[in-house]
Motif scaffolding. Structure first.
Motif, PDB file in Angstrom:
ATOM      1  N   ILE A  34       0.837  -1.208   0.000  1.00 45.26           N
ATOM      2  CA  ILE A  34       0.000   0.000   0.000  1.00 45.26           C
ATOM      3  C   ILE A  34       0.870   1.257   0.000  1.00 45.26           C
ATOM      4  CG2 ILE A  34      -1.645   1.343   1.364  1.00 45.26           C
ATOM      5  CD1 ILE A  34      -2.801  -1.347   2.344  1.00 45.26           C
ATOM      6  N   LEU A  35       1.835   1.321   0.910  1.00 49.53           N
ATOM      7  CA  LEU A  35       2.671   2.524   1.023  1.00 49.53           C
ATOM      8  C   LEU A  35       3.543   2.729  -0.216  1.00 49.53           C
ATOM      9  CD1 LEU A  35       3.815   2.540   4.762  1.00 49.53           C
ATOM     10  CD2 LEU A  35       1.913   3.736   3.687  1.00 49.53           C
ATOM     11  N   THR A  36       4.130   1.656  -0.727  1.00 52.85           N
ATOM     12  CA  THR A  36       5.002   1.781  -1.900  1.00 52.85           C
ATOM     13  C   THR A  36       4.203   2.197  -3.130  1.00 52.85           C
ATOM     14  OG1 THR A  36       6.417   0.034  -0.986  1.00 52.85           O
ATOM     15  CG2 THR A  36       6.749   0.607  -3.286  1.00 52.85           C
ATOM     16  N   SER A  37       3.015   1.637  -3.287  1.00 51.75           N
ATOM     17  CA  SER A  37       2.173   1.988  -4.433  1.00 51.75           C
ATOM     18  C   SER A  37       1.765   3.453  -4.386  1.00 51.75           C
ATOM     19  CB  SER A  37       0.927   1.099  -4.471  1.00 51.75           C
ATOM     20  OG  SER A  37       1.273  -0.259  -4.588  1.00 51.75           O
ATOM     21  N   LEU A  38       1.332   3.920  -3.216  1.00 55.48           N
ATOM     22  CA  LEU A  38       0.917   5.312  -3.085  1.00 55.48           C
ATOM     23  C   LEU A  38       2.084   6.274  -3.309  1.00 55.48           C
ATOM     24  CD1 LEU A  38      -1.497   5.168  -0.020  1.00 55.48           C
ATOM     25  CD2 LEU A  38      -2.100   5.652  -2.389  1.00 55.48           C
ATOM     26  N   THR A  39       3.270   5.878  -2.873  1.00 57.35           N
ATOM     27  CA  THR A  39       4.427   6.759  -3.004  1.00 57.35           C
ATOM     28  C   THR A  39       4.903   6.858  -4.438  1.00 57.35           C
ATOM     29  OG1 THR A  39       5.134   6.230  -0.745  1.00 57.35           O
ATOM     30  CG2 THR A  39       6.789   7.186  -2.208  1.00 57.35           C
ATOM     31  N   PHE A  40       4.975   5.739  -5.141  1.00 55.65           N
ATOM     32  CA  PHE A  40       5.587   5.739  -6.472  1.00 55.65           C
ATOM     33  C   PHE A  40       4.571   5.795  -7.617  1.00 55.65           C
ATOM     34  CE2 PHE A  40       9.141   4.434  -3.898  1.00 55.65           C
ATOM     35  CZ  PHE A  40      10.194   5.122  -4.484  1.00 55.65           C
ATOM     36  N   GLN A  41       3.276   5.966  -7.288  1.00 55.97           N
ATOM     37  CA  GLN A  41       2.339   6.279  -8.349  1.00 55.97           C
ATOM     38  C   GLN A  41       2.362   7.769  -8.666  1.00 55.97           C
ATOM     39  OE1 GLN A  41      -1.649   5.363  -7.177  1.00 55.97           O
ATOM     40  NE2 GLN A  41      -1.822   7.072  -5.739  1.00 55.97           N
ATOM     41  N   LEU A  42       3.009   8.555  -7.801  1.00 55.92           N
ATOM     42  CA  LEU A  42       3.160   9.989  -8.035  1.00 55.92           C
ATOM     43  C   LEU A  42       4.222  10.237  -9.096  1.00 55.92           C
ATOM     44  CD1 LEU A  42       3.188  11.102  -4.285  1.00 55.92           C
ATOM     45  CD2 LEU A  42       1.299  11.396  -5.890  1.00 55.92           C
ATOM     46  N   SER A  43       4.167  11.399  -9.711  1.00 53.88           N
ATOM     47  CA  SER A  43       5.162  11.784 -10.715  1.00 53.88           C
ATOM     48  C   SER A  43       6.353  12.441 -10.015  1.00 53.88           C
ATOM     49  CB  SER A  43       4.559  12.765 -11.720  1.00 53.88           C
ATOM     50  OG  SER A  43       3.499  12.172 -12.418  1.00 53.88           O
ATOM     51  N   TYR A  44       7.547  12.018 -10.405  1.00 54.18           N
ATOM     52  CA  TYR A  44       8.786  12.608  -9.881  1.00 54.18           C
ATOM     53  C   TYR A  44       9.540  13.201 -11.071  1.00 54.18           C
ATOM     54  CZ  TYR A  44       7.730  10.229  -5.549  1.00 54.18           C
ATOM     55  OH  TYR A  44       7.114   9.815  -4.392  1.00 54.18           O
ATOM     56  N   ALA A 101       8.222  14.866  -5.139  1.00 53.57           N
ATOM     57  CA  ALA A 101       7.123  14.594  -6.071  1.00 53.57           C
ATOM     58  C   ALA A 101       6.570  15.886  -6.660  1.00 53.57           C
ATOM     59  CB  ALA A 101       6.018  13.824  -5.358  1.00 53.57           C
ATOM     60  N   CYS A 102       6.045  15.785  -7.882  1.00 49.14           N
ATOM     61  CA  CYS A 102       5.459  16.948  -8.559  1.00 49.14           C
ATOM     62  C   CYS A 102       3.977  17.097  -8.249  1.00 49.14           C
ATOM     63  CB  CYS A 102       5.641  16.824 -10.071  1.00 49.14           C
ATOM     64  SG  CYS A 102       7.355  16.694 -10.596  1.00 49.14           S
ATOM     65  N   GLY A 103       3.316  16.027  -7.917  1.00 47.59           N
ATOM     66  CA  GLY A 103       1.871  16.066  -7.706  1.00 47.59           C
ATOM     67  C   GLY A 103       1.496  16.267  -6.250  1.00 47.59           C
ATOM     68  N   ASP A 104       0.210  16.062  -5.976  1.00 46.41           N
ATOM     69  CA  ASP A 104      -0.345  16.208  -4.632  1.00 46.41           C
ATOM     70  C   ASP A 104       0.031  14.988  -3.792  1.00 46.41           C
ATOM     71  OD1 ASP A 104      -1.796  16.847  -2.394  1.00 46.41           O
ATOM     72  OD2 ASP A 104      -3.751  16.357  -3.267  1.00 46.41           O
ATOM     73  N   THR A 105       0.709  15.231  -2.686  1.00 49.32           N
ATOM     74  CA  THR A 105       1.197  14.136  -1.842  1.00 49.32           C
ATOM     75  C   THR A 105       0.346  13.940  -0.591  1.00 49.32           C
ATOM     76  OG1 THR A 105       2.708  15.601  -0.628  1.00 49.32           O
ATOM     77  CG2 THR A 105       3.556  14.553  -2.628  1.00 49.32           C
ATOM     78  N   SER A 106      -0.780  14.651  -0.486  1.00 46.23           N
ATOM     79  CA  SER A 106      -1.542  14.628   0.769  1.00 46.23           C
ATOM     80  C   SER A 106      -2.076  13.225   1.091  1.00 46.23           C
ATOM     81  CB  SER A 106      -2.707  15.621   0.694  1.00 46.23           C
ATOM     82  OG  SER A 106      -3.553  15.317  -0.415  1.00 46.23           O
ATOM     83  N   LEU A 107      -2.548  12.488   0.067  1.00 42.18           N
ATOM     84  CA  LEU A 107      -3.072  11.145   0.318  1.00 42.18           C
ATOM     85  C   LEU A 107      -1.974  10.222   0.828  1.00 42.18           C
ATOM     86  CD1 LEU A 107      -5.319   9.036   0.179  1.00 42.18           C
ATOM     87  CD2 LEU A 107      -4.700   8.635  -2.224  1.00 42.18           C
ATOM     88  N   ALA A 108      -0.811  10.236   0.177  1.00 39.57           N
ATOM     89  CA  ALA A 108       0.300   9.387   0.610  1.00 39.57           C
ATOM     90  C   ALA A 108       0.749   9.756   2.016  1.00 39.57           C
ATOM     91  CB  ALA A 108       1.467   9.516  -0.369  1.00 39.57           C
ATOM     92  N   GLN A 109       0.734  11.048   2.348  1.00 42.26           N
ATOM     93  CA  GLN A 109       1.133  11.479   3.685  1.00 42.26           C
ATOM     94  C   GLN A 109       0.141  11.005   4.734  1.00 42.26           C
ATOM     95  OE1 GLN A 109       1.466  15.704   3.025  1.00 42.26           O
ATOM     96  NE2 GLN A 109       3.698  15.618   2.856  1.00 42.26           N
ATOM     97  N   ARG A 110      -1.156  11.142   4.424  1.00 39.28           N
ATOM     98  CA  ARG A 110      -2.174  10.718   5.394  1.00 39.28           C
ATOM     99  C   ARG A 110      -2.135   9.207   5.615  1.00 39.28           C
ATOM    100  NH1 ARG A 110      -5.541  14.411   2.588  1.00 39.28           N
ATOM    101  NH2 ARG A 110      -6.509  12.669   1.466  1.00 39.28           N
ATOM    102  N   VAL A 111      -2.043   8.457   4.540  1.00 36.04           N
ATOM    103  CA  VAL A 111      -2.002   6.998   4.671  1.00 36.04           C
ATOM    104  C   VAL A 111      -0.721   6.562   5.370  1.00 36.04           C
ATOM    105  CG1 VAL A 111      -1.941   4.815   3.412  1.00 36.04           C
ATOM    106  CG2 VAL A 111      -3.480   6.629   2.671  1.00 36.04           C
ATOM    107  N   GLY A 112       0.407   7.200   5.031  1.00 32.98           N
ATOM    108  CA  GLY A 112       1.658   6.869   5.701  1.00 32.98           C
ATOM    109  C   GLY A 112       1.592   7.141   7.189  1.00 32.98           C
ATOM    110  N   PHE A 113       1.011   8.290   7.568  1.00 32.16           N
ATOM    111  CA  PHE A 113       0.858   8.625   8.987  1.00 32.16           C
ATOM    112  C   PHE A 113      -0.015   7.599   9.689  1.00 32.16           C
ATOM    113  CE2 PHE A 113      -1.779  10.525  12.294  1.00 32.16           C
ATOM    114  CZ  PHE A 113      -0.834  11.068  13.147  1.00 32.16           C
ATOM    115  N   THR A 114      -1.141   7.250   9.045  1.00 31.42           N
ATOM    116  CA  THR A 114      -2.074   6.299   9.667  1.00 31.42           C
ATOM    117  C   THR A 114      -1.465   4.915   9.775  1.00 31.42           C
ATOM    118  OG1 THR A 114      -3.932   7.545   8.761  1.00 31.42           O
ATOM    119  CG2 THR A 114      -4.370   5.296   9.518  1.00 31.42           C
ATOM    120  N   ASN A 115      -0.931   4.417   8.655  1.00 29.30           N
ATOM    121  CA  ASN A 115      -0.411   3.042   8.630  1.00 29.30           C
ATOM    122  C   ASN A 115       0.786   2.855   9.549  1.00 29.30           C
ATOM    123  OD1 ASN A 115      -2.354   2.491   6.736  1.00 29.30           O
ATOM    124  ND2 ASN A 115      -0.980   1.344   5.413  1.00 29.30           N
TER     125      ASN A 115
END
Length: 311
Positions: free
Chosen positions: A156-166, A186-200
């Motif tokens: 989950i964490l790896t997918s959310l992190t590397f689906q973003l554009s760098y 990352a170039c895009g919005d990282t808020s979802l990855a940050q929230r999931v990372g914090f929660t997980n």
């Protein structure tokens, strides 16, 4: 539209504020890694070779040794490579792989410590039913569950992190690829990855730590009711070793991921303790001072002059 260059390789800048200390750090981390590998291989050898150690507690300790070997090997080889003067670059696939295994093994650690606390709870609170409640099938299911849970967490964490554009800078201000160091690039919005990372990461660690505290609170109450002073001392010795290792493992994770504005140097120091010092200390904390393990090692190496003095 502005042109962007897609990042295919990252540059690890290393431990913050340590310029000029590469030789010292190379010697330090080489020693830590060597001790980690040697200590955990000895523990695995003792547990596998001795039928006396084929019990639930040592089964989970063997899983912990495998985890410690993998966890330290996720970051140490690359760090030792660039400290010795080799390239600091790492491909995007290599970075994703490093991040996956770091969180896979990190989550497995949290879950495994929780299972080990439950094992001690059953052993001390229900000693007569221990081998029935913690039979081979139950132990196998619990161990497999920890590794599967860690794998799902990491996917989950790896997918959310590397689906973003760098597509900007490729300089990672850290000594390995971790989410807090990668997401700012990352170039895009990282808020979802940050929230999931914090929660997980943060919440999972807190929940597991709470369950461990509940288990050991029950264990402490049971120990206080033991009539035998020798029995109380033996039970307390086992549980204190477990709690020491748990504090070493959970403390850094909670501090790093729950800080609002973490210091780069402080975060690096805490994570080094978690990634390299704790896996080295676990064999000492859990097993190498255990007379059963020492006896098993003496039996495993009878012809090579391998001796361990009894304390």
């Amino acid at each position: 539209m502005r042109n962007h260059t897609v990042v295919t390789e990252y540059t690890l800048l290393g431990i913050p504020e340590t310029e000029g200390l590469e030789t010292v750090l190379l010697f330090l981390f080489s020693s830590l890694y060597l001790c980690t590998v040697l200590g955990n291989v000895l523990i695995l050898t003792a547990i596998i070779s001795s039928s006396r150690l084929h019990t639930p507690m040592y089964f989970f300790l063997a899983n912990l040794s495998v985890f410690d070997l993998g966890f330290s090997s996720t970051t140490a080889p690359k760090m030792l490579s660039y400290l010795s003067g080799l390239s600091q670059g790492i491909s995007s696939q290599g970075c994703a792989t490093q991040l996956f295994f770091y969180h896979f093994l990190g989550c497995t650690e949290c879950l495994l410590y929780t299972v080990m606390a439950y094992d001690r709870f059953v052993a001390i609170c229900f000693p007569l039913r221990y081998m029935v409640l913690m039979n081979r099938r139950v132990c196998s299911i619990l161990a497999a569950g920890t590794w599967m849970g860690g794998c799902i967490h990491a996917i989950i964490l790896t997918s959310l992190t590397f689906q973003l554009s760098y597509c900007g800078s490729n300089k990672v201000s850290y000594y390995f690829c971790d989410i807090p160091a990668i997401l700012p690039l990352a170039c895009g919005d990282t808020s979802l990855a940050q929230r999931v990372g914090f929660t997980n990461v943060g919440l999972l660690s807190l929940i597991c730590f709470f369950l461990i505290l509940v288990s050991y609170t029950r264990v402490g109450i049971a120990i206080s009711k033991l009539r035998s002073a020798e029995g109380r001392q033996r039970a307390f010795s086992t549980c204190s070793a477990h709690m020491t290792a748990i504090l070493c493992a959970y403390g850094p994770v909670i501090i790093i991921y729950l800080q609002p504005n973490p210091s780069a140097l402080l975060g690096a120091i805490i994570q080094i303790l978690n990634n390299h010092v704790t896996p080295m200390l676990n064999p000492l904390i859990y097993s190498l001072r255990n007379q059963d393990v020492k006896s098993a090692l003496r039996d495993a190496f009878p012809r090579r002059g391998f001796t361990l003095k009894k304390n």
